[in-house]
Design a protein around this motif. Structure first.
Motif, PDB file in Angstrom:
ATOM      1  N   MET A  39     -12.338 -13.733   1.708  1.00 34.62           N
ATOM      2  CA  MET A  39     -11.522 -13.848   2.899  1.00 34.62           C
ATOM      3  C   MET A  39     -11.954 -12.786   3.905  1.00 34.62           C
ATOM      4  SD  MET A  39      -7.459 -13.857   3.032  1.00 34.62           S
ATOM      5  CE  MET A  39      -6.657 -12.595   3.933  1.00 34.62           C
ATOM      6  N   ALA A  40     -12.205 -13.198   5.102  1.00 36.34           N
ATOM      7  CA  ALA A  40     -12.627 -12.272   6.148  1.00 36.34           C
ATOM      8  C   ALA A  40     -11.459 -11.374   6.544  1.00 36.34           C
ATOM      9  CB  ALA A  40     -13.125 -13.049   7.354  1.00 36.34           C
ATOM     10  N   LYS A  41     -11.775 -10.121   6.795  1.00 33.28           N
ATOM     11  CA  LYS A  41     -10.752  -9.181   7.233  1.00 33.28           C
ATOM     12  C   LYS A  41     -11.184  -8.589   8.560  1.00 33.28           C
ATOM     13  CE  LYS A  41     -10.314  -6.105   3.930  1.00 33.28           C
ATOM     14  NZ  LYS A  41      -9.789  -5.074   3.044  1.00 33.28           N
ATOM     15  N   GLN A  42     -10.219  -8.421   9.420  1.00 35.19           N
ATOM     16  CA  GLN A  42     -10.502  -7.709  10.654  1.00 35.19           C
ATOM     17  C   GLN A  42      -9.245  -6.965  11.039  1.00 35.19           C
ATOM     18  OE1 GLN A  42     -11.936 -10.205  13.800  1.00 35.19           O
ATOM     19  NE2 GLN A  42      -9.933 -10.574  14.613  1.00 35.19           N
ATOM     20  N   ARG A  43      -9.418  -5.785  11.543  1.00 36.81           N
ATOM     21  CA  ARG A  43      -8.301  -4.981  11.996  1.00 36.81           C
ATOM     22  C   ARG A  43      -8.487  -4.745  13.485  1.00 36.81           C
ATOM     23  NH1 ARG A  43      -6.259  -6.596   8.263  1.00 36.81           N
ATOM     24  NH2 ARG A  43      -6.274  -5.707   6.211  1.00 36.81           N
ATOM     25  N   ILE A  44      -7.491  -5.088  14.240  1.00 34.79           N
ATOM     26  CA  ILE A  44      -7.532  -4.850  15.675  1.00 34.79           C
ATOM     27  C   ILE A  44      -6.603  -3.687  15.962  1.00 34.79           C
ATOM     28  CG2 ILE A  44      -6.997  -5.828  17.939  1.00 34.79           C
ATOM     29  CD1 ILE A  44      -7.647  -8.596  16.652  1.00 34.79           C
ATOM     30  N   VAL A  45      -7.135  -2.669  16.601  1.00 32.04           N
ATOM     31  CA  VAL A  45      -6.342  -1.494  16.944  1.00 32.04           C
ATOM     32  C   VAL A  45      -6.001  -1.577  18.418  1.00 32.04           C
ATOM     33  CG1 VAL A  45      -6.295   1.029  17.030  1.00 32.04           C
ATOM     34  CG2 VAL A  45      -7.522  -0.135  15.180  1.00 32.04           C
ATOM     35  N   ASN A  46      -4.723  -1.559  18.707  1.00 33.65           N
ATOM     36  CA  ASN A  46      -4.263  -1.610  20.088  1.00 33.65           C
ATOM     37  C   ASN A  46      -4.718  -0.340  20.803  1.00 33.65           C
ATOM     38  OD1 ASN A  46      -2.559  -1.481  22.460  1.00 33.65           O
ATOM     39  ND2 ASN A  46      -1.317  -3.069  21.486  1.00 33.65           N
ATOM     40  N   THR A  47      -5.173  -0.485  22.033  1.00 36.67           N
ATOM     41  CA  THR A  47      -5.639   0.684  22.788  1.00 36.67           C
ATOM     42  C   THR A  47      -4.512   1.675  23.058  1.00 36.67           C
ATOM     43  OG1 THR A  47      -5.339  -0.517  24.858  1.00 36.67           O
ATOM     44  CG2 THR A  47      -7.537  -0.566  23.863  1.00 36.67           C
ATOM     45  N   ARG A  48      -3.270   1.222  22.940  1.00 38.67           N
ATOM     46  CA  ARG A  48      -2.128   2.137  23.100  1.00 38.67           C
ATOM     47  C   ARG A  48      -2.049   3.155  21.961  1.00 38.67           C
ATOM     48  NH1 ARG A  48       2.661  -1.902  23.973  1.00 38.67           N
ATOM     49  NH2 ARG A  48       1.356  -3.027  22.519  1.00 38.67           N
ATOM     50  N   PHE A  49      -2.838   2.952  20.912  1.00 38.67           N
ATOM     51  CA  PHE A  49      -2.906   3.915  19.816  1.00 38.67           C
ATOM     52  C   PHE A  49      -3.102   5.322  20.375  1.00 38.67           C
ATOM     53  CE2 PHE A  49      -5.536   6.448  16.905  1.00 38.67           C
ATOM     54  CZ  PHE A  49      -4.824   6.368  15.722  1.00 38.67           C
ATOM     55  N   PHE A  51      -6.130   9.120  10.284  1.00 40.71           N
ATOM     56  CA  PHE A  51      -5.119   8.076  10.442  1.00 40.71           C
ATOM     57  C   PHE A  51      -5.760   6.761  10.890  1.00 40.71           C
ATOM     58  CE2 PHE A  51      -0.990   6.564  12.565  1.00 40.71           C
ATOM     59  CZ  PHE A  51      -0.469   6.118  11.363  1.00 40.71           C
ATOM     60  N   LEU A  52      -6.674   6.835  11.839  1.00 38.57           N
ATOM     61  CA  LEU A  52      -7.380   5.635  12.284  1.00 38.57           C
ATOM     62  C   LEU A  52      -8.179   5.027  11.138  1.00 38.57           C
ATOM     63  CD1 LEU A  52      -7.957   3.790  14.674  1.00 38.57           C
ATOM     64  CD2 LEU A  52      -9.839   5.301  15.302  1.00 38.57           C
ATOM     65  N   TYR A  53      -8.787   5.882  10.318  1.00 36.60           N
ATOM     66  CA  TYR A  53      -9.530   5.378   9.152  1.00 36.60           C
ATOM     67  C   TYR A  53      -8.590   4.661   8.169  1.00 36.60           C
ATOM     68  CZ  TYR A  53     -12.095   5.077   4.831  1.00 36.60           C
ATOM     69  OH  TYR A  53     -12.669   4.586   3.690  1.00 36.60           O
ATOM     70  N   LEU A  54      -7.427   5.255   7.899  1.00 36.93           N
ATOM     71  CA  LEU A  54      -6.489   4.617   6.966  1.00 36.93           C
ATOM     72  C   LEU A  54      -6.045   3.248   7.471  1.00 36.93           C
ATOM     73  CD1 LEU A  54      -4.253   7.672   5.948  1.00 36.93           C
ATOM     74  CD2 LEU A  54      -6.149   6.649   4.661  1.00 36.93           C
ATOM     75  N   LEU A  55      -5.922   3.093   8.780  1.00 35.35           N
ATOM     76  CA  LEU A  55      -5.536   1.812   9.368  1.00 35.35           C
ATOM     77  C   LEU A  55      -6.651   0.769   9.289  1.00 35.35           C
ATOM     78  CD1 LEU A  55      -3.776   3.063  12.631  1.00 35.35           C
ATOM     79  CD2 LEU A  55      -2.662   2.029  10.648  1.00 35.35           C
ATOM     80  N   THR A  56      -7.904   1.222   9.322  1.00 37.35           N
ATOM     81  CA  THR A  56      -9.028   0.289   9.448  1.00 37.35           C
ATOM     82  C   THR A  56      -9.996   0.316   8.273  1.00 37.35           C
ATOM     83  OG1 THR A  56     -10.331   1.924  10.678  1.00 37.35           O
ATOM     84  CG2 THR A  56      -8.937   0.425  11.973  1.00 37.35           C
ATOM     85  N   SER A  57      -9.707   1.057   7.254  1.00 38.11           N
ATOM     86  CA  SER A  57     -10.595   1.153   6.087  1.00 38.11           C
ATOM     87  C   SER A  57     -10.914  -0.228   5.528  1.00 38.11           C
ATOM     88  CB  SER A  57      -9.903   1.989   5.003  1.00 38.11           C
ATOM     89  OG  SER A  57     -10.476   1.757   3.741  1.00 38.11           O
ATOM     90  N   PRO A  58     -12.124  -0.409   4.985  1.00 41.38           N
ATOM     91  CA  PRO A  58     -12.448  -1.705   4.377  1.00 41.38           C
ATOM     92  C   PRO A  58     -11.546  -2.052   3.181  1.00 41.38           C
ATOM     93  CG  PRO A  58     -14.373  -0.246   4.385  1.00 41.38           C
ATOM     94  CD  PRO A  58     -13.238   0.515   4.973  1.00 41.38           C
ATOM     95  N   LEU A  59     -10.870  -1.068   2.631  1.00 40.52           N
ATOM     96  CA  LEU A  59      -9.987  -1.309   1.487  1.00 40.52           C
ATOM     97  C   LEU A  59      -8.550  -1.632   1.908  1.00 40.52           C
ATOM     98  CD1 LEU A  59     -11.271   1.502  -0.914  1.00 40.52           C
ATOM     99  CD2 LEU A  59     -11.942  -0.902  -0.834  1.00 40.52           C
ATOM    100  N   THR A  60      -8.233  -1.458   3.190  1.00 39.37           N
ATOM    101  CA  THR A  60      -6.886  -1.738   3.681  1.00 39.37           C
ATOM    102  C   THR A  60      -6.552  -3.209   3.461  1.00 39.37           C
ATOM    103  OG1 THR A  60      -7.181  -0.086   5.415  1.00 39.37           O
ATOM    104  CG2 THR A  60      -5.354  -1.598   5.674  1.00 39.37           C
ATOM    105  N   THR A  61      -5.355  -3.461   2.974  1.00 42.56           N
ATOM    106  CA  THR A  61      -4.906  -4.838   2.759  1.00 42.56           C
ATOM    107  C   THR A  61      -3.986  -5.262   3.900  1.00 42.56           C
ATOM    108  OG1 THR A  61      -2.904  -4.226   1.555  1.00 42.56           O
ATOM    109  CG2 THR A  61      -4.953  -4.477   0.254  1.00 42.56           C
ATOM    110  N   ILE A  62      -3.630  -6.514   3.921  1.00 42.24           N
ATOM    111  CA  ILE A  62      -2.733  -7.058   4.939  1.00 42.24           C
ATOM    112  C   ILE A  62      -1.347  -6.397   4.874  1.00 42.24           C
ATOM    113  CG2 ILE A  62      -1.915  -9.010   3.548  1.00 42.24           C
ATOM    114  CD1 ILE A  62      -2.752  -9.294   7.247  1.00 42.24           C
ATOM    115  N   ALA A  63      -1.017  -5.800   3.737  1.00 42.98           N
ATOM    116  CA  ALA A  63       0.271  -5.121   3.579  1.00 42.98           C
ATOM    117  C   ALA A  63       0.195  -3.633   3.918  1.00 42.98           C
ATOM    118  CB  ALA A  63       0.774  -5.290   2.147  1.00 42.98           C
ATOM    119  N   GLY A  64      -1.024  -3.112   4.077  1.00 43.56           N
ATOM    120  CA  GLY A  64      -1.168  -1.685   4.362  1.00 43.56           C
ATOM    121  C   GLY A  64      -0.932  -0.815   3.145  1.00 43.56           C
ATOM    122  N   VAL A  65      -0.984  -1.403   1.960  1.00 42.94           N
ATOM    123  CA  VAL A  65      -0.808  -0.673   0.697  1.00 42.94           C
ATOM    124  C   VAL A  65      -2.061  -0.922  -0.120  1.00 42.94           C
ATOM    125  CG1 VAL A  65       0.597  -0.380  -1.384  1.00 42.94           C
ATOM    126  CG2 VAL A  65       1.687  -1.034   0.773  1.00 42.94           C
TER     127      VAL A  65
END
Length: 171
Positions: free
Chosen positions: A1-11, A28-42
């Motif tokens: 399953m393809a994963k992509q994380r979009i970070v709002n520029t308001r970050f 913090f930005l890495y934790l949000l966008t890490s390749p291991l991050t799941t859709i739940a953020g856990v």
């Protein structure tokens, strides 16, 4: 399953982010966008992996994680990370909700139970939307605590499904 994380520029305009050191912002930005991050953020991630991917030194990582945890932005349990408001920033259509519940079910329940009540209440919200779903995999057997039981205004079949998912049987 393809994963992509979009970070709002308001970050970068966030008042909390503005007060962080450059190392803490990167972490913090890495934790949000890490390749291991799941859709739940856990997810599970060793501190060594964080260091390898970011180039941060171990003391910077440990100090940054401690600050983010003390500030209520993340929860930790051994090598597991939970980003507290991650789910809040997802587009919660039925498929995304199911994906979140699946990931939460795979995560240490002690950590999941410490997430905000909005995440815990996702179980009830999911059932209200998916009662017409014919997907046989929709019953994920998620047993985290919920903030409140299903309302009597919820139809009987949906209440039964909610209670089954929560491990409580009701006639």
């Amino acid at each position: 399953m393809a994963k992509q994380r979009i970070v709002n520029t308001r970050f970068w305009d966030d008042s909390y982010i503005a007060l962080l050191s450059p190392h803490e912002k990167l972490l913090f930005l890495y934790l949000l966008t890490s390749p291991l991050t799941t859709i739940a953020g856990v997810y599970e991630i060793p501190v060594k992996r964080i260091g390898f991917d970011t180039g941060l030194a171990m003391p910077e990582i440990k100090q940054g994680l401690a600050k983010l945890e003390a500030d209520g932005k993340i929860l930790r349990q051994e090598d597991w990370i939970a980003i507290v408001n991650f789910v809040k920033h997802q587009t919660l259509n039925p498929k995304v909700r199911q994906g979140i519940l699946l990931e939460l079910n795979r995560s240490p329940q002690e950590l999941v139970k410490r997430l905000p009540s909005s995440v815990q209440g996702l179980v009830i919200q999911l059932d209200r939307l998916s009662h017409s779903n014919s997907n046989p995999n929709s019953n994920l057997n998620f047993k985290a605590a919920t903030p409140e039981p299903a309302s009597p205004a919820v139809p009987q079949d949906i209440r039964r499904e909610i209670h089954e998912m929560l491990g409580r049987r009701r006639p």
